[in-house]
Design a protein around this motif. Structure first.
Motif, mmCIF file in Angstrom:
data_model
loop_
_atom_site.group_PDB
_atom_site.id
_atom_site.type_symbol
_atom_site.label_atom_id
_atom_site.label_comp_id
_atom_site.label_asym_id
_atom_site.label_seq_id
_atom_site.Cartn_x
_atom_site.Cartn_y
_atom_site.Cartn_z
ATOM 1 N N ILE A 1 18.352 7.249 6.813
ATOM 2 C CA ILE A 1 18.687 5.733 7.516
ATOM 3 C C ILE A 1 19.765 6.033 7.908
ATOM 4 N N GLN A 2 19.671 5.465 8.791
ATOM 5 C CA GLN A 2 21.367 4.846 9.605
ATOM 6 C C GLN A 2 21.490 3.284 9.599
ATOM 7 N N ILE A 3 22.165 2.818 9.386
ATOM 8 C CA ILE A 3 21.782 0.918 9.384
ATOM 9 C C ILE A 3 23.178 0.264 9.887
ATOM 10 N N GLY A 4 22.820 -0.317 11.054
ATOM 11 C CA GLY A 4 23.972 -0.692 11.727
ATOM 12 C C GLY A 4 24.799 -1.856 11.020
ATOM 13 N N CYS A 5 25.703 -2.524 11.390
ATOM 14 C CA CYS A 5 25.706 -4.102 10.617
ATOM 15 C C CYS A 5 27.394 -3.789 11.321
ATOM 16 N N THR A 6 27.209 -5.404 11.941
ATOM 17 C CA THR A 6 28.880 -5.713 12.282
ATOM 18 C C THR A 6 30.283 -5.715 10.900
ATOM 19 N N ALA A 7 30.996 -6.209 11.412
ATOM 20 C CA ALA A 7 32.222 -5.873 10.113
ATOM 21 C C ALA A 7 32.432 -7.479 9.416
ATOM 22 N N THR A 8 31.422 -7.777 8.935
ATOM 23 C CA THR A 8 31.621 -8.672 7.931
ATOM 24 C C THR A 8 30.643 -8.146 6.166
ATOM 25 N N SER A 9 30.762 -9.961 5.974
ATOM 26 C CA SER A 9 30.087 -9.503 4.490
ATOM 27 C C SER A 9 28.982 -9.150 3.812
ATOM 28 N N ASP A 10 28.023 -9.937 5.107
ATOM 29 C CA ASP A 10 26.834 -10.707 5.366
ATOM 30 C C ASP A 10 25.752 -8.966 4.167
ATOM 31 N N CYS A 11 25.861 -8.205 5.750
ATOM 32 C CA CYS A 11 25.376 -6.567 5.367
ATOM 33 C C CYS A 11 25.905 -5.910 3.220
ATOM 34 N N ALA A 12 27.011 -6.557 3.103
ATOM 35 C CA ALA A 12 27.461 -6.173 1.821
ATOM 36 C C ALA A 12 26.161 -5.531 0.422
ATOM 37 N N SER A 13 24.754 -5.561 0.758
ATOM 38 C CA SER A 13 24.514 -5.311 -0.071
ATOM 39 C C SER A 13 23.810 -4.319 0.054
ATOM 40 N N ALA A 14 23.667 -3.285 0.912
ATOM 41 C CA ALA A 14 23.834 -2.394 1.752
ATOM 42 C C ALA A 14 24.925 -1.072 1.391
ATOM 43 N N MET A 15 26.180 -1.756 1.814
ATOM 44 C CA MET A 15 27.749 -1.209 1.685
ATOM 45 C C MET A 15 27.050 -0.841 -0.190
ATOM 46 N N VAL A 16 27.131 -1.601 -1.159
ATOM 47 C CA VAL A 16 27.162 -2.055 -2.337
ATOM 48 C C VAL A 16 26.206 -0.323 -2.911
ATOM 49 N N ALA A 17 24.675 -0.977 -2.142
ATOM 50 C CA ALA A 17 23.641 0.488 -2.380
ATOM 51 C C ALA A 17 23.688 1.654 -1.750
ATOM 52 N N VAL A 18 24.977 2.049 -0.780
ATOM 53 C CA VAL A 18 25.160 3.038 -0.448
ATOM 54 C C VAL A 18 26.885 3.244 -1.663
ATOM 55 N N ASP A 19 27.566 3.057 -1.564
ATOM 56 C CA ASP A 19 28.490 3.240 -2.801
ATOM 57 C C ASP A 19 28.050 3.537 -3.738
ATOM 58 N N GLU A 20 27.129 3.415 -4.697
ATOM 59 C CA GLU A 20 27.065 2.772 -5.810
ATOM 60 C C GLU A 20 26.251 3.749 -6.252
ATOM 61 N N GLY A 21 25.472 4.846 -5.294
ATOM 62 C CA GLY A 21 24.200 5.444 -5.525
ATOM 63 C C GLY A 21 22.945 4.659 -5.485
ATOM 64 N N ILE A 22 22.502 3.907 -5.428
ATOM 65 C CA ILE A 22 21.297 3.167 -5.809
ATOM 66 C C ILE A 22 20.352 3.529 -4.222
ATOM 67 N N PHE A 23 20.939 3.638 -3.546
ATOM 68 C CA PHE A 23 20.233 4.306 -2.264
ATOM 69 C C PHE A 23 19.563 4.752 -2.728
ATOM 70 N N LYS A 24 20.238 6.442 -3.090
ATOM 71 C CA LYS A 24 19.660 8.334 -3.274
ATOM 72 C C LYS A 24 19.312 7.802 -4.472
ATOM 73 N N LYS A 25 19.801 7.118 -6.073
ATOM 74 C CA LYS A 25 18.528 6.888 -6.831
ATOM 75 C C LYS A 25 16.986 6.590 -6.461
ATOM 76 N N HIS A 26 17.297 5.596 -5.649
ATOM 77 C CA HIS A 26 15.441 5.172 -4.590
ATOM 78 C C HIS A 26 15.056 6.548 -3.563
ATOM 79 N N GLY A 27 15.701 7.774 -3.656
ATOM 80 C CA GLY A 27 15.291 8.885 -3.242
ATOM 81 C C GLY A 27 15.602 8.231 -0.744
ATOM 82 N N LEU A 28 16.913 8.016 -1.031
ATOM 83 C CA LEU A 28 17.048 7.708 0.765
ATOM 84 C C LEU A 28 18.353 7.799 0.650
ATOM 85 N N ASN A 29 18.475 8.180 1.910
ATOM 86 C CA ASN A 29 19.384 8.467 2.178
ATOM 87 C C ASN A 29 19.731 7.891 3.470
ATOM 88 N N VAL A 30 21.554 7.206 3.077
ATOM 89 C CA VAL A 30 21.859 6.438 3.285
ATOM 90 C C VAL A 30 22.953 5.927 4.498
#
Length: 317
Positions: A34-63
């Motif tokens: 999945i490619q996630i597109g967001c502007t440069a604000t903190s509103d998509c912080a949950s996706a940013m954290v899910a990428v950096d903390e490996g949470i997406f990978k843990k759930h079987g997603l390549n983001v």
């Protein structure tokens, strides 16, 4: 000799199985990318954290995350499949759907709160004085996306204060270029939020003209994750995993300031110390259809919608 032939047959059999398994696994990963597109604000912080903390990978997603300069460009990016999931503001999403784009919300991202509302301002350049709402009449105001969240909120505020929004000249200005445009005098004010407010204040470029979101005092969605309905329905299992990952990451955003700040600084390319000084917008992964009702009412009053939208069709079940 017989033993060697038997071992070779077994090895070949295992090789075929491994190759087949690898192909299936590769296909599964390809589907989950999945490619996630967001502007440069903190509103998509949950996706940013899910990428950096490996949470997406843990759930079987390549983001991967893709920066989008103007929020109003996100629906088109989704429809072109350059991104599969985007973080449009509520207003951009609703206007895109009203315009005929078959988009659907799949998870919540950020919502207004007393903290986030206080972070939103109309920042005024040096040489311009704003004492009351009517002082914006005749001014050139930059918004990070016309008809996007900050712009629509500001128009709502002007109306409530008795000011005709048509008396204000609005232009589009991206978040990263606001400081330069304010400094050059290209606009009289910009509709912005932290950490850009603090950054421009510290640089001596101007001052806060109005905290208009504080006056409105709402708790509605700011940004949520959306996709094309076709993609979401074809990838129901992926969407379910995405929601689980976002919910897990949202808890970190709301509870671990350091991890959230690190991810926000990395994606927005803002100094970490500056991001640390600004609380991230509250992350709310759950999104209900009725959460969009107020936005529809506001946008209808501003004649931004041509049709009567059915909230039940806007959020994926």
């Amino acid at each position: 000799m017989l033993l060697r032939q038997t071992l070779m047959r077994v090895a070949l059999g295992h090789g075929v199985f491994i190759a087949a398994f690898g192909a299936l696994t590769g296909a599964a990963l390809a589907q989950a990318k999945i490619q996630i597109g967001c502007t440069a604000t903190s509103d998509c912080a949950s996706a940013m954290v899910a990428v950096d903390e490996g949470i997406f990978k843990k759930h079987g997603l390549n983001v991967e995350m893709t920066p989008i300069a103007i929020n109003s460009n996100i629906p088109a990016a989704i429809l072109s499949d350059s991104i599969q999931v985007g973080g449009p503001t509520s207003t951009v999403f609703l206007q895109a759907v009203d315009g005929g784009l078959d988009l659907v919300a799949i998870a919540g991202a950020s919502v207004m709160s007393p903290t986030s509302n206080a972070a939103i301002t109309a920042f005024v350049r040096n040489g311009i004085t704003i004492n009351e709402p009517k002082d914006f009449v005749g001014k050139k105001v930059g918004a990070p996306g016309l008809n996007a969240f900050l712009h629509v909120l500001f128009v709502k505020w002007l109306v409530e204060k008795g000011v005709d929004p048509k008396s204000v000249n609005f232009v589009e200005v991206t978040f990263p270029t606001m400081a330069d445009i304010i400094k050059s005098g290209g606009v009289d004010a910009v509709l912005t939020a932290e950490p850009f407010v603090t950054r421009m204040t510290n640089a001596g470029l101007g001052s806060i003209g109005a905290r208009y979101a504080v006056d409105l005092a709402r708790a509605d969605p700011i940004i949520f994750y959306a996709a094309s309905r076709e993609w979401a329905e074809k990838n129901a299992a992926t969407v379910a995993k995405f929601r689980e990952a976002i919910a897990e990451a949202a808890a970190i955003v709301n509870g671990d300031r350091e991890k959230a700040s690190a991810s926000i600084a990395k994606f927005t390319k803002q100094p970490l110390d500056l991001v640390r000084a600004t609380p991230p917008n509250h992350s709310e992964p759950k999104l209900k259809p009725e959460d969009l009702a107020w936005w529809i009412e506001v946008m209808a009053s501003q004649k931004m919608l041509q049709s009567k939208l059915d909230v039940r069709k806007l959020v994926l079940n």
